[in-house]
Design a protein around this motif. Sequence first.
Motif, PDB file in Angstrom:
ATOM      1  N   TYR A   1      -1.110  15.136   1.732  1.00 48.78           N
ATOM      2  CA  TYR A   1      -0.885  15.324   0.293  1.00 48.78           C
ATOM      3  C   TYR A   1      -2.066  14.756  -0.510  1.00 48.78           C
ATOM      4  O   TYR A   1      -2.636  15.421  -1.368  1.00 48.78           O
ATOM      5  N   PHE A   2      -2.457  13.520  -0.182  1.00 45.54           N
ATOM      6  CA  PHE A   2      -3.566  12.916  -0.927  1.00 45.54           C
ATOM      7  C   PHE A   2      -4.884  13.595  -0.602  1.00 45.54           C
ATOM      8  O   PHE A   2      -5.755  13.724  -1.456  1.00 45.54           O
TER       9      PHE A   2
ATOM     10  N   ASP B   1       7.019  -5.040 -14.243  1.00 42.82           N
ATOM     11  CA  ASP B   1       6.478  -5.171 -12.891  1.00 42.82           C
ATOM     12  C   ASP B   1       6.163  -6.646 -12.638  1.00 42.82           C
ATOM     13  O   ASP B   1       5.802  -7.368 -13.559  1.00 42.82           O
ATOM     14  N   GLU B   2       6.297  -7.066 -11.393  1.00 39.27           N
ATOM     15  CA  GLU B   2       6.080  -8.472 -11.003  1.00 39.27           C
ATOM     16  C   GLU B   2       6.885  -9.412 -11.888  1.00 39.27           C
ATOM     17  O   GLU B   2       6.361 -10.388 -12.442  1.00 39.27           O
TER      18      GLU B   2
ATOM     19  N   GLU C   1       6.406   1.431  -8.925  1.00 43.49           N
ATOM     20  CA  GLU C   1       6.233   1.951 -10.291  1.00 43.49           C
ATOM     21  C   GLU C   1       6.567   3.444 -10.350  1.00 43.49           C
ATOM     22  O   GLU C   1       7.159   3.923 -11.318  1.00 43.49           O
ATOM     23  N   LEU C   2       6.213   4.143  -9.285  1.00 43.06           N
ATOM     24  CA  LEU C   2       6.518   5.580  -9.228  1.00 43.06           C
ATOM     25  C   LEU C   2       8.036   5.799  -9.252  1.00 43.06           C
ATOM     26  O   LEU C   2       8.536   6.722  -9.905  1.00 43.06           O
TER      27      LEU C   2
ATOM     28  N   SER D   1       3.613  -4.721  -2.142  1.00 39.44           N
ATOM     29  CA  SER D   1       2.679  -4.139  -3.100  1.00 39.44           C
ATOM     30  C   SER D   1       2.181  -2.775  -2.584  1.00 39.44           C
ATOM     31  O   SER D   1       1.905  -2.625  -1.399  1.00 39.44           O
ATOM     32  N   GLY D   2       2.116  -1.811  -3.505  1.00 38.77           N
ATOM     33  CA  GLY D   2       1.582  -0.490  -3.148  1.00 38.77           C
ATOM     34  C   GLY D   2       2.569   0.440  -2.483  1.00 38.77           C
ATOM     35  O   GLY D   2       2.193   1.503  -1.981  1.00 38.77           O
ATOM     36  N   THR D   3       3.848   0.080  -2.472  1.00 38.96           N
ATOM     37  CA  THR D   3       4.834   0.936  -1.790  1.00 38.96           C
ATOM     38  C   THR D   3       5.367   2.041  -2.700  1.00 38.96           C
ATOM     39  O   THR D   3       6.088   2.926  -2.252  1.00 38.96           O
ATOM     40  N   GLY D   4       5.075   1.971  -3.999  1.00 36.94           N
ATOM     41  CA  GLY D   4       5.529   3.040  -4.904  1.00 36.94           C
ATOM     42  C   GLY D   4       6.620   2.602  -5.864  1.00 36.94           C
ATOM     43  O   GLY D   4       7.356   3.439  -6.396  1.00 36.94           O
TER      44      GLY D   4
ATOM     45  N   LEU E   1       1.936  12.032   3.665  1.00 37.13           N
ATOM     46  CA  LEU E   1       1.237  11.444   2.524  1.00 37.13           C
ATOM     47  C   LEU E   1      -0.275  11.663   2.654  1.00 37.13           C
ATOM     48  O   LEU E   1      -0.944  12.000   1.681  1.00 37.13           O
TER      49      LEU E   1
ATOM     50  N   VAL F   1       0.887   2.463   0.465  1.00 38.38           N
ATOM     51  CA  VAL F   1       0.404   3.792   0.065  1.00 38.38           C
ATOM     52  C   VAL F   1      -0.909   3.689  -0.723  1.00 38.38           C
ATOM     53  O   VAL F   1      -1.800   4.521  -0.582  1.00 38.38           O
TER      54      VAL F   1
ATOM     55  N   GLN G   1       6.833  13.471  -8.214  1.00 33.19           N
ATOM     56  CA  GLN G   1       5.517  13.097  -7.648  1.00 33.19           C
ATOM     57  C   GLN G   1       5.589  12.201  -6.425  1.00 33.19           C
ATOM     58  O   GLN G   1       4.550  11.747  -5.945  1.00 33.19           O
ATOM     59  N   MET G   2       6.783  11.894  -5.961  1.00 30.53           N
ATOM     60  CA  MET G   2       6.853  11.068  -4.748  1.00 30.53           C
ATOM     61  C   MET G   2       7.029  11.976  -3.543  1.00 30.53           C
ATOM     62  O   MET G   2       7.913  12.821  -3.529  1.00 30.53           O
ATOM     63  N   VAL G   3       6.188  11.740  -2.544  1.00 31.33           N
ATOM     64  CA  VAL G   3       6.243  12.559  -1.350  1.00 31.33           C
ATOM     65  C   VAL G   3       6.893  11.759  -0.243  1.00 31.33           C
ATOM     66  O   VAL G   3       6.644  10.562  -0.121  1.00 31.33           O
TER      67      VAL G   3
ATOM     68  N   ILE H   1      -4.361   5.786   0.076  1.00 32.67           N
ATOM     69  CA  ILE H   1      -5.116   6.597  -0.887  1.00 32.67           C
ATOM     70  C   ILE H   1      -6.579   6.154  -0.899  1.00 32.67           C
ATOM     71  O   ILE H   1      -7.497   6.967  -0.827  1.00 32.67           O
TER      72      ILE H   1
HETATM   73  N1  LIG Z   1       5.896   8.355  -1.910  1.00 29.83           N
HETATM   74  C1  LIG Z   1       4.766   8.490  -2.617  1.00 29.83           C
HETATM   75  N2  LIG Z   1       4.272   9.706  -2.856  1.00 29.83           N
HETATM   76  C2  LIG Z   1       3.117   9.864  -3.550  1.00 29.83           C
HETATM   77  N3  LIG Z   1       2.398   8.851  -4.037  1.00 29.83           N
HETATM   78  C3  LIG Z   1       2.846   7.605  -3.837  1.00 29.83           C
HETATM   79  C4  LIG Z   1       4.060   7.364  -3.114  1.00 29.83           C
HETATM   80  N4  LIG Z   1       4.265   6.026  -3.069  1.00 29.83           N
HETATM   81  C5  LIG Z   1       3.242   5.463  -3.736  1.00 29.83           C
HETATM   82  N5  LIG Z   1       2.386   6.402  -4.201  1.00 29.83           N
HETATM   83  C6  LIG Z   1       1.125   6.142  -4.923  1.00 29.83           C
HETATM   84  O1  LIG Z   1       0.623   4.917  -4.403  1.00 29.83           O
HETATM   85  C7  LIG Z   1       0.031   4.120  -5.433  1.00 29.83           C
HETATM   86  C8  LIG Z   1       0.747   2.792  -5.505  1.00 29.83           C
HETATM   87  O2  LIG Z   1       2.071   3.026  -6.001  1.00 29.83           O
HETATM   88  P1  LIG Z   1       2.762   2.084  -7.098  1.00 29.83           P
HETATM   89  O3  LIG Z   1       1.749   1.608  -8.105  1.00 29.83           O
HETATM   90  O4  LIG Z   1       3.971   2.772  -7.604  1.00 29.83           O
HETATM   91  O5  LIG Z   1       3.134   0.862  -6.143  1.00 29.83           O
HETATM   92  P2  LIG Z   1       3.820  -0.528  -6.513  1.00 29.83           P
HETATM   93  O6  LIG Z   1       4.782  -0.808  -5.431  1.00 29.83           O
HETATM   94  O7  LIG Z   1       4.322  -0.481  -7.932  1.00 29.83           O
HETATM   95  O8  LIG Z   1       2.574  -1.492  -6.391  1.00 29.83           O
HETATM   96  P3  LIG Z   1       2.424  -2.980  -7.049  1.00 29.83           P
HETATM   97  O9  LIG Z   1       3.532  -3.825  -6.523  1.00 29.83           O
HETATM   98  O10 LIG Z   1       1.079  -3.425  -6.506  1.00 29.83           O
HETATM   99  O11 LIG Z   1       2.433  -2.793  -8.530  1.00 29.83           O
HETATM  100  C9  LIG Z   1       0.146   4.942  -6.714  1.00 29.83           C
HETATM  101  O12 LIG Z   1      -1.057   5.662  -6.877  1.00 29.83           O
HETATM  102  C10 LIG Z   1       1.290   5.899  -6.428  1.00 29.83           C
HETATM  103  O13 LIG Z   1       1.149   7.083  -7.172  1.00 29.83           O
END
Ligand SMILES: Nc1ncnc2c1ncn2[C@@H]1O[C@H](COP(=O)(O)OP(=O)(O)OP(=O)(O)O)[C@@H](O)[C@H]1O
Length: 389
Positions: A270-271, A185-186, A121-122, A116-119, A267, A303, A85-87, A307
């Motif tokens: 994709y979104f 996380d965190e 968790e993904l 934050s929000g860079t992915g 991205l 990211v 699921q990572m693009v 979105i």
């Molecule tokens: N490369 C990617 N391709 C597709 N979706 C992505 C990608 N990177 C991030 N996302 C999407 O962006 C959103 C934020 O990603 P995620 O929660 O993994 O970030 P995070 O770094 O864990 O954030 P935080 O530090 O705030 O917890 C999610 O909806 C995730 O599915």
Amino acid sequence: MQYDQVQHLVNDTPHTNWIALLHKPSLDHPTIRKLIHDLFYDYHTLPLPEVESVTRLQSTLGHAYGIEVLDTPLAKAEHYELECQMVGGSEAILNIFGQIRKVAATDAPVLITGESGTGKELIAQALHIRSDRSRGPFIPVNCGALPDTLIHSELFGHEKGAFTGAHRQNIGRIESANNGTIFLDEVGDLPLELQTYLLRFLQEKTIERLGSSKTFGVNARVIAATHVNLAEMVTQGAFREDLYFRLNVLNIQVPALRERVEDIPLLAQYFFQHLKQEGNSPARGFSRDALEYMSQYHWPGNVRELINRIRRALVMGEHKLITAEDLGLEEQLAAPLIYTLEEVRSRAEKDMLQKGMLASGNNITKAALSLGVSRVTLYNLLDKHHLRR
Ligand SMILES: Nc1ncnc2c1ncn2[C@@H]1O[C@H](COP(=O)(O)OP(=O)(O)OP(=O)(O)O)[C@@H](O)[C@H]1O
């Protein structure tokens, strides 16, 4: 067929372009006009004169085919890749995909760092899915979101009567992750006392529930993530050094979105395709200025922000192409480009204050420590920039 039935049918087939055939008087009906306008690709009025009808339908189909061809190259672009699921298509993200494949095969702890929000968790999910533990659970815990009073029992569980209000036994998240992966996380937000317990778990693979002296083994892989600089927290005494080294056996650094501009249109597209299915937006893609603004914007929320902006544009936008204005980027980049040195300093100061407060979860002591100023100075600076809540 009733209006609702047609609407459902068309809505449930998002990848099909529908052409309506209807009698001319139907077009005087406002509901039907709206239905066709919002959901249909084209329409023809009945009866269709034979020759003309074939030509018109052929031209509609030809157009639909042409648009499909234009859509396809982006989705299958040479540098476009998907990893659980990572693009991404940038060198930086392809490199991360490679690291995921390598790191997933081991059982060592992983520390994922990035804004934050860079992915992050993904990535943790991808590591789990690609590992031998994929049949086991993936248990995410946001250490920053749990109050200090609850975090011990949330992570390690408790026995009945362990504290006032503990009416039942509770299985902690680490135990729930047995044979799977626990994602912390965190992790920088973990209080020092809990860091000690986590370290013991990493060293001995055993835990004790709160209120019990019985130690038992748990087989869970630990993946941790942080958007703050843990090494700096170690030097400031806010994070245990031994735990830092234990967690940081393997490190994946996720670059901010602005550092991989090539990924932005991929991205965004994709979104756009995904989110468009949620509603009835007339949008078919992005305007050139939207793409240009997106590549210039600094994306502090990465990211996740991308979105959200696309979701907003799909709801608010009224055109076939999403504009920079629909994305709310015009006003962001409209600021004059030439600043005095004083203005640049002031902006940088405000930016760092916001980052420091964000990274510390609005904790003044922590923020002052990481920004290298006293608490009093921090209060004064927050007042100066109108950042105090
Ligand atoms: N490369 C990617 N391709 C597709 N979706 C992505 C990608 N990177 C991030 N996302 C999407 O962006 C959103 C934020 O990603 P995620 O929660 O993994 O970030 P995070 O770094 O864990 O954030 P935080 O530090 O705030 O917890 C999610 O909806 C995730 O599915």
